[in-house]
Write a protein that holds these residues in place. Structure first.
Motif, PDB file in Angstrom:
ATOM      1  N   LYS A  12      -1.131   0.529 -18.681  1.00 59.43           N
ATOM      2  CA  LYS A  12       0.372   0.342 -18.363  1.00 59.43           C
ATOM      3  C   LYS A  12       0.445  -0.109 -16.912  1.00 59.43           C
ATOM      4  O   LYS A  12      -0.176   0.663 -16.077  1.00 59.43           O
ATOM      5  CB  LYS A  12       1.456   1.358 -18.555  1.00 59.43           C
ATOM      6  N   PRO A  13       1.436  -0.858 -16.389  1.00 55.37           N
ATOM      7  CA  PRO A  13       1.303  -1.334 -14.947  1.00 55.37           C
ATOM      8  C   PRO A  13       2.097  -0.113 -14.240  1.00 55.37           C
ATOM      9  O   PRO A  13       2.648   0.718 -15.080  1.00 55.37           O
ATOM     10  CB  PRO A  13       2.412  -2.343 -14.890  1.00 55.37           C
ATOM     11  N   VAL A  14       1.855   0.157 -13.075  1.00 54.67           N
ATOM     12  CA  VAL A  14       2.244   1.302 -12.289  1.00 54.67           C
ATOM     13  C   VAL A  14       2.949   0.708 -10.982  1.00 54.67           C
ATOM     14  O   VAL A  14       2.481  -0.038 -10.427  1.00 54.67           O
ATOM     15  CB  VAL A  14       1.155   2.380 -12.047  1.00 54.67           C
ATOM     16  N   PHE A  15       4.065   1.392 -10.692  1.00 51.72           N
ATOM     17  CA  PHE A  15       4.972   1.021  -9.659  1.00 51.72           C
ATOM     18  C   PHE A  15       4.736   2.362  -8.688  1.00 51.72           C
ATOM     19  O   PHE A  15       4.833   3.376  -9.133  1.00 51.72           O
ATOM     20  CB  PHE A  15       6.482   0.769  -9.745  1.00 51.72           C
ATOM     21  N   ALA A  16       4.342   1.964  -7.294  1.00 50.03           N
ATOM     22  CA  ALA A  16       4.221   3.281  -6.512  1.00 50.03           C
ATOM     23  C   ALA A  16       5.106   3.105  -5.351  1.00 50.03           C
ATOM     24  O   ALA A  16       5.412   2.082  -4.808  1.00 50.03           O
ATOM     25  CB  ALA A  16       2.839   3.389  -5.978  1.00 50.03           C
ATOM     26  N   THR A  17       5.798   4.353  -4.630  1.00 50.65           N
ATOM     27  CA  THR A  17       6.621   4.266  -3.521  1.00 50.65           C
ATOM     28  C   THR A  17       5.761   5.108  -2.377  1.00 50.65           C
ATOM     29  O   THR A  17       5.061   6.082  -2.985  1.00 50.65           O
ATOM     30  CB  THR A  17       7.896   4.673  -3.849  1.00 50.65           C
ATOM     31  N   ALA A  18       6.123   4.820  -1.203  1.00 54.32           N
ATOM     32  CA  ALA A  18       5.457   5.802  -0.135  1.00 54.32           C
ATOM     33  C   ALA A  18       6.212   5.453   0.978  1.00 54.32           C
ATOM     34  O   ALA A  18       6.720   4.494   1.309  1.00 54.32           O
ATOM     35  CB  ALA A  18       3.798   5.430   0.267  1.00 54.32           C
ATOM     36  N   LYS A  19       6.146   6.745   2.077  1.00 55.71           N
ATOM     37  CA  LYS A  19       6.838   6.468   3.138  1.00 55.71           C
ATOM     38  C   LYS A  19       6.037   5.533   3.987  1.00 55.71           C
ATOM     39  O   LYS A  19       4.842   5.559   4.151  1.00 55.71           O
ATOM     40  CB  LYS A  19       6.682   7.838   3.859  1.00 55.71           C
ATOM     41  N   THR A  20       6.873   4.861   4.741  1.00 57.94           N
ATOM     42  CA  THR A  20       6.249   3.793   5.554  1.00 57.94           C
ATOM     43  C   THR A  20       5.655   4.265   6.876  1.00 57.94           C
ATOM     44  O   THR A  20       4.748   3.703   7.331  1.00 57.94           O
ATOM     45  CB  THR A  20       7.303   2.672   6.208  1.00 57.94           C
ATOM     46  N   ASP A  21       5.958   5.541   7.297  1.00 54.92           N
ATOM     47  CA  ASP A  21       5.101   6.110   8.289  1.00 54.92           C
ATOM     48  C   ASP A  21       4.016   7.123   8.093  1.00 54.92           C
ATOM     49  O   ASP A  21       3.257   8.060   8.813  1.00 54.92           O
ATOM     50  CB  ASP A  21       6.027   6.869   9.291  1.00 54.92           C
ATOM     51  N   ASN A  22       3.456   6.855   6.791  1.00 53.93           N
ATOM     52  CA  ASN A  22       2.186   7.577   6.198  1.00 53.93           C
ATOM     53  C   ASN A  22       1.096   6.557   5.938  1.00 53.93           C
ATOM     54  O   ASN A  22       0.682   6.112   4.823  1.00 53.93           O
ATOM     55  CB  ASN A  22       2.534   8.468   5.069  1.00 53.93           C
ATOM     56  N   PRO A  23       0.443   6.220   6.716  1.00 55.31           N
ATOM     57  CA  PRO A  23      -0.778   5.119   6.722  1.00 55.31           C
ATOM     58  C   PRO A  23      -1.774   5.868   5.884  1.00 55.31           C
ATOM     59  O   PRO A  23      -2.544   5.119   5.431  1.00 55.31           O
ATOM     60  CB  PRO A  23      -1.337   4.941   7.998  1.00 55.31           C
ATOM     61  N   ASN A  24      -1.932   7.093   5.703  1.00 59.09           N
ATOM     62  CA  ASN A  24      -3.308   7.735   5.010  1.00 59.09           C
ATOM     63  C   ASN A  24      -2.906   7.422   3.605  1.00 59.09           C
ATOM     64  O   ASN A  24      -3.539   6.885   2.695  1.00 59.09           O
ATOM     65  CB  ASN A  24      -3.251   9.048   5.121  1.00 59.09           C
ATOM     66  N   ILE A  25      -1.578   7.537   3.107  1.00 56.66           N
ATOM     67  CA  ILE A  25      -1.321   7.327   1.548  1.00 56.66           C
ATOM     68  C   ILE A  25      -1.677   5.715   1.445  1.00 56.66           C
ATOM     69  O   ILE A  25      -1.647   5.480   0.231  1.00 56.66           O
ATOM     70  CB  ILE A  25       0.038   8.171   1.257  1.00 56.66           C
ATOM     71  N   HIS A  26      -1.127   5.048   2.415  1.00 52.16           N
ATOM     72  CA  HIS A  26      -1.029   3.841   2.085  1.00 52.16           C
ATOM     73  C   HIS A  26      -2.709   3.150   1.931  1.00 52.16           C
ATOM     74  O   HIS A  26      -2.887   2.349   1.004  1.00 52.16           O
ATOM     75  CB  HIS A  26      -0.487   2.879   3.410  1.00 52.16           C
ATOM     76  N   ASN A  27      -3.404   3.715   2.773  1.00 55.64           N
ATOM     77  CA  ASN A  27      -4.867   3.512   2.762  1.00 55.64           C
ATOM     78  C   ASN A  27      -5.154   3.916   1.266  1.00 55.64           C
ATOM     79  O   ASN A  27      -6.094   3.105   0.570  1.00 55.64           O
ATOM     80  CB  ASN A  27      -5.663   3.850   3.871  1.00 55.64           C
ATOM     81  N   SER A  28      -4.923   5.076   0.923  1.00 56.22           N
ATOM     82  CA  SER A  28      -5.353   5.464  -0.381  1.00 56.22           C
ATOM     83  C   SER A  28      -5.032   4.716  -1.572  1.00 56.22           C
ATOM     84  O   SER A  28      -5.497   4.337  -2.520  1.00 56.22           O
ATOM     85  CB  SER A  28      -4.934   7.003  -0.837  1.00 56.22           C
ATOM     86  N   MET A  29      -3.715   4.090  -1.365  1.00 53.60           N
ATOM     87  CA  MET A  29      -3.001   3.245  -2.423  1.00 53.60           C
ATOM     88  C   MET A  29      -4.078   1.881  -2.656  1.00 53.60           C
ATOM     89  O   MET A  29      -4.118   1.508  -3.710  1.00 53.60           O
ATOM     90  CB  MET A  29      -1.671   3.211  -2.362  1.00 53.60           C
ATOM     91  N   VAL A  30      -4.030   1.322  -1.503  1.00 49.66           N
ATOM     92  CA  VAL A  30      -4.794   0.152  -1.180  1.00 49.66           C
ATOM     93  C   VAL A  30      -5.947   0.129  -1.979  1.00 49.66           C
ATOM     94  O   VAL A  30      -6.524  -0.534  -2.692  1.00 49.66           O
ATOM     95  CB  VAL A  30      -4.781  -0.360   0.251  1.00 49.66           C
ATOM     96  N   GLY A  31      -6.891   1.376  -1.615  1.00 47.48           N
ATOM     97  CA  GLY A  31      -7.895   1.616  -2.144  1.00 47.48           C
ATOM     98  C   GLY A  31      -8.195   1.794  -3.489  1.00 47.48           C
ATOM     99  O   GLY A  31      -9.127   1.641  -4.169  1.00 47.48           O
ATOM    100  N   ARG A  32      -6.943   1.859  -4.301  1.00 44.31           N
ATOM    101  CA  ARG A  32      -6.901   2.059  -5.598  1.00 44.31           C
ATOM    102  C   ARG A  32      -6.422   0.896  -6.283  1.00 44.31           C
ATOM    103  O   ARG A  32      -6.089   1.256  -7.612  1.00 44.31           O
ATOM    104  CB  ARG A  32      -6.195   3.371  -6.154  1.00 44.31           C
ATOM    105  N   GLY A  33      -6.089  -0.368  -5.629  1.00 42.35           N
ATOM    106  CA  GLY A  33      -5.772  -1.424  -6.201  1.00 42.35           C
ATOM    107  C   GLY A  33      -4.376  -1.638  -6.061  1.00 42.35           C
ATOM    108  O   GLY A  33      -3.861  -2.828  -6.593  1.00 42.35           O
ATOM    109  N   PHE A  34      -3.309  -0.684  -5.470  1.00 38.22           N
ATOM    110  CA  PHE A  34      -2.207  -1.018  -4.882  1.00 38.22           C
ATOM    111  C   PHE A  34      -2.006  -2.020  -4.024  1.00 38.22           C
ATOM    112  O   PHE A  34      -2.687  -2.017  -2.927  1.00 38.22           O
ATOM    113  CB  PHE A  34      -1.373  -0.019  -4.801  1.00 38.22           C
ATOM    114  N   ALA A  35      -0.823  -2.949  -4.220  1.00 40.13           N
ATOM    115  CA  ALA A  35      -0.430  -3.895  -3.112  1.00 40.13           C
ATOM    116  C   ALA A  35       0.895  -3.709  -2.540  1.00 40.13           C
ATOM    117  O   ALA A  35       1.753  -3.494  -3.521  1.00 40.13           O
ATOM    118  CB  ALA A  35      -0.802  -5.386  -3.375  1.00 40.13           C
ATOM    119  N   GLN A  36       1.093  -3.866  -1.086  1.00 42.95           N
ATOM    120  CA  GLN A  36       2.547  -3.714  -0.943  1.00 42.95           C
ATOM    121  C   GLN A  36       3.127  -5.308  -1.262  1.00 42.95           C
ATOM    122  O   GLN A  36       2.966  -6.251  -0.948  1.00 42.95           O
ATOM    123  CB  GLN A  36       2.620  -3.521   0.563  1.00 42.95           C
TER     124      GLN A  36
END
Length: 82
Positions: free
Chosen positions: A41-65
């Motif tokens: 199933k598709p997954v939508f994710a949200t993250a705080k903009t001031d948290n680059p660590n979680i952004h990197n983790s999400m991008v590393g798992r295939g998410f894109a902004q």
């Protein structure tokens, strides 16, 4: 880009890791577990903009902004887990 809620039935909300447990791979494990739990199933994710660590983790798992930041009113948490 507009995406209908029905097209993305699963949401991965904010992932928060206590400071003393950060940089140990916990967020990556949580993201991977969530993706595995929903299968194909598709997954939508949200993250705080001031948290680059979680952004990197999400991008590393295939998410894109795909969206733009939006204001969120933060309130004091009623409880804190660590």
């Amino acid at each position: 880009m507009n995406i209908a809620a029905a097209d993305v039935p699963c949401e991965l909300g904010w992932i928060v890791v206590a400071e003393r447990h950060q940089h140990q791979g916990h967020s990556k494990c949580l993201i991977e577990a969530a993706i595995e739990a929903v299968g194909d199933k598709p997954v939508f994710a949200t993250a705080k903009t001031d948290n680059p660590n979680i952004h990197n983790s999400m991008v590393g798992r295939g998410f894109a902004q795909i969206g733009l930041p939006y204001p969120v009113e933060m309130k004091e948490p009623k409880s804190q887990f660590s």
